[in-house]
Design an enzyme around this catalytic site. Structure first.
Site, PDB file in Angstrom:
ATOM      1  N   ASN A 119       0.822  -1.198   0.000  1.00  0.00           N
ATOM      2  CA  ASN A 119       0.000   0.000   0.000  1.00  0.00           C
ATOM      3  C   ASN A 119       0.863   1.257   0.000  1.00  0.00           C
ATOM      4  O   ASN A 119       1.734   1.415   0.846  1.00  0.00           O
ATOM      5  CB  ASN A 119      -0.867  -0.045   1.272  1.00  0.00           C
ATOM      6  CG  ASN A 119      -1.932   1.007   1.271  1.00  0.00           C
ATOM      7  OD1 ASN A 119      -1.925   1.890   0.414  1.00  0.00           O
ATOM      8  ND2 ASN A 119      -2.829   0.932   2.215  1.00  0.00           N
ATOM      9  N   CYS A 120       0.598   2.129  -0.953  1.00  0.00           N
ATOM     10  CA  CYS A 120       1.362   3.385  -1.041  1.00  0.00           C
ATOM     11  C   CYS A 120       0.491   4.581  -0.731  1.00  0.00           C
ATOM     12  O   CYS A 120       0.758   5.672  -1.207  1.00  0.00           O
ATOM     13  CB  CYS A 120       1.912   3.547  -2.444  1.00  0.00           C
ATOM     14  SG  CYS A 120       3.173   2.360  -2.828  1.00  0.00           S
ATOM     15  N   VAL A 121      -0.600   4.393  -0.022  1.00  0.00           N
ATOM     16  CA  VAL A 121      -1.461   5.546   0.211  1.00  0.00           C
ATOM     17  C   VAL A 121      -1.596   5.869   1.681  1.00  0.00           C
ATOM     18  O   VAL A 121      -1.476   5.012   2.528  1.00  0.00           O
ATOM     19  CB  VAL A 121      -2.885   5.337  -0.353  1.00  0.00           C
ATOM     20  CG1 VAL A 121      -2.859   5.236  -1.846  1.00  0.00           C
ATOM     21  CG2 VAL A 121      -3.529   4.139   0.265  1.00  0.00           C
TER      22      VAL A 121
END
Lengths: 148, 427
Positions: free
Chosen positions: B242-244
């Site tokens: 996850n990059c958010v």
């Protein structure tokens, strides 16, 4: 006044899209990626609110919302881009779940503080990519089934 | 399942010409560790830096935080299906290098990654400031595709953590804890009959190429809700891709040390009967949301739960999944407590969640992600400040000329974690 540019890819092309879904977007990357695949309502200069309001118009015409109007964990005041998948077919009445979803999304957008302009073109592109990846993530689900 | 976890306390990290753990100090020789990382054609450069609690260091942009572990006995290896073979984990013996983490840093998506300050106000808001961090700073090749590079950076971090974890294989733990999860039949035994049957519903972010979570190597958005043993989670069965949303994404470290699981196990057989853990996804497609939450409630019903704790990841449309899970359980008579965080505006007066229901009447918050903080200038930056103006929670002008940062809490990695892995909340 917001200048809407409705990219329906022409009447004759539209008939080729015997697809179950259409996409309402203000993201040029989504319009580009989905243009060959389905009907795209491209609001080139539209805001996120314009996208959701256009979706609401379609819901009033008995279309169903297929993807979460506020997709992703990208906050309304951060990203300028929104894309929503809507059914091509119409039901016999307004789909109340769809209506609740779009009204709630509009409420959230109206509560949000003013969006801050991205400072770099590369960031704008990243917003487009994230929005595209969110709507693309629905494809395996929507394409696997016989109905929407 | 029964897992013996041996904790080896790490008191410091230093560079050296060999890799080892000696007297609680991790000695790192970068070259052999970087070799497999740099074999990936998408990674242009990579190097390590060390960040110690209390040092005047700002790490940004942070992608993931990973705790090095090694499977000493029992089937499978850590991060099954992702790094190790896909065999079932969660039994036998695992060693953990406690008090440290491998942190991956470097640009992926310009506006999404977070900050870990090792001292000052910012340090108070992230649990990772208290760890000895081995930071793997990576730079992608030019014209990379974000989702391909995300996979490269994710695997580089996990591989590094596995290599470091391997150093703990033959060490004698400072502390050993045995975690045991019951079978369904065992949960009905006489001595626990008076205890409420409690389950844990763990929601996993799964909305797109950069919002993903992997379970035994499977992309969670292509899964139905299912059950997992608490001890499998400790062995790295769930990995963040996850990059958010730095403040409320669950890093791999959060999964490995899931506080809901640890707290439920601690009171299992005493105050409650911890029946099991259900994992469920958070997809964009609405039918997926309905299917997954239906499936979660069916499983909760099969398990005859009296109550469930539901933890969320992310914000926005995951709130819809959260409320669906909550209401569908409540309507079956299963009491729920939800753990979430809030985007209630800088003044805290706006509606906190993007969805709501009167059945969601027991809520634990991880804090208001819109709260404004001013982070003082720090002496050293690991990574780059190029994105501070644009990461979630930052804005143009966030980075002031003196190096201080005015931004919302959502800029800080783990600040409002929705597993409750931090210290903020509200009454």
């Amino acid at each position: 006044m917001v200048n809407f540019c409705r990219l329906t890819l022409g009447g004759e092309q539209e008939t080729l899209h015997a697809n179950k879904y259409q996409v309402v977007t203000n993201n040029p990357m989504v319009a580009d990626a989905f243009g060959e695949r389905c009907r795209v309502v491209f609001l080139e200069y539209g805001s996120d609110r314009d996208v959701i309001e256009t979706v609401r118009d379609l819901v009033h015409q008995h279309h169903r919302v297929l993807t979460a109007p506020l997709a992703g964990s990208v906050k309304p005041w951060e990203t300028p881009y929104r894309s929503v998948m809507v059914s091509t077919s119409k039901g016999s009445a307004i789909d109340t779940t769809s209506l609740e979803l779009v009204e709630f999304a509009l409420q959230i957008i109206s509560q949000s503080r003013e969006r801050l302009e991205p400072t770099k073109p590369s960031i704008d592109r990243d917003f487009q990519i994230i929005d595209l990846s969110l709507i693309e993530s629905a494809l395996p689900s929507v394409e696997a089934i016989g109905r929407v | 399942m029964k897992l013996e976890v041996g904790y080896i306390d790490i008191k410091g990290i230093r560079f050296g010409d060999y890799n080892a753990v000696e007297d609680g100090i991790l000695i790192v020789n970068p070259e052999p560790l970087l070799e497999p990382v740099l074999e990936d054609p998408l990674i242009k450069s990579a190097h390590f830096e060390i960040a110690t609690p209390g040092e005047s260091i700002r790490i940004t942009p942070v992608k993931d935080v990973i705790e090095p572990r090694v499977k000493v006995e029992g089937s499978g290896g850590v991060f099954p299906g992702m790094i190790s073979k896909v065999n079932t984990v969660g039994s036998g013996k695992t060693h953990v290098l406690r008090g440290m983490a491998v942190v991956t840093a470097g640009p992926i998506v310009g506006f999404q990654e977070g900050i870990i300050d090792m001292t000052g106000v910012g340090a108070d808001y992230t649990p990772f400031s208290k760890l000895h961090n081995l930071v793997l700073v990576m730079e992608p090749v030019d014209n990379f595709k974000q989702h391909e590079y995300e996979a490269a950076a994710r695997l580089a971090g996990l591989r590094t953590a596995v290599a470091i974890g391997e150093l703990a294989r033959d060490l004698v733990p400072d502390e050993t804890v045995i975690y045991e999860t019951p079978t369904v039949a065992e949960t009905f035994k006489e001595e626990w009959k008076h205890l409420p049957r409690v389950g844990y519903v763990m929601m996993l972010q799964s909305q797109g190429l950069l919002h993903d979570t992997y379970v035994y190597g499977v992309d969670a958005k292509r899964t139905l809700s299912t059950m997992i043993s608490a001890t499998e989670v400790m062995d790295g069965a769930i990995v963040s891709g996850n990059c958010v949303s730095a403040c409320d994404k669950n890093t791999t470290y959060h999964h490995q040390n899931n506080p809901v699981i640890h707290d439920l196990l601690a009171v299992h057989g005493k105050k409650i009967n911890f029946v099991g853990t259900i994992i469920t996804n958070e997809n964009v497609y609405l039918d997926d949301k309905i299917r997954s939450s239906d499936w979660t409630s069916k499983m909760a019903s099969y398990l005859s739960l009296d109550a469930a704790i539901i933890s969320q990841e992310g914000f926005g449309n995951p709130d819809t999944d959260l409320i669906m899970n909550c209401t569908k359980l409540e309507k079956q008579g299963i009491k729920t407590v939800i753990i979430t965080d809030e985007y209630a505006g800088q003044d805290g007066k706006s509606q906190s969640l993007a969805d709501a229901d009167e059945l969601a009447n027991a809520v634990v918050t991880g804090g208001n992600a819109n709260e404004v903080v001013i982070l003082p200038p720090l002496d050293r930056v690991i990574g780059t400040l190029d994105y501070v103006d644009t990461v979630a929670g930052g804005h143009a002008g966030s980075l002031r000329p003196d190096g201080s940062i005015e931004a919302e809490l959502q800029i800080i990695t783990g600040a409002t974690n929705e597993m409750g892995f931090n210290r903020m909340s509200a009454r």
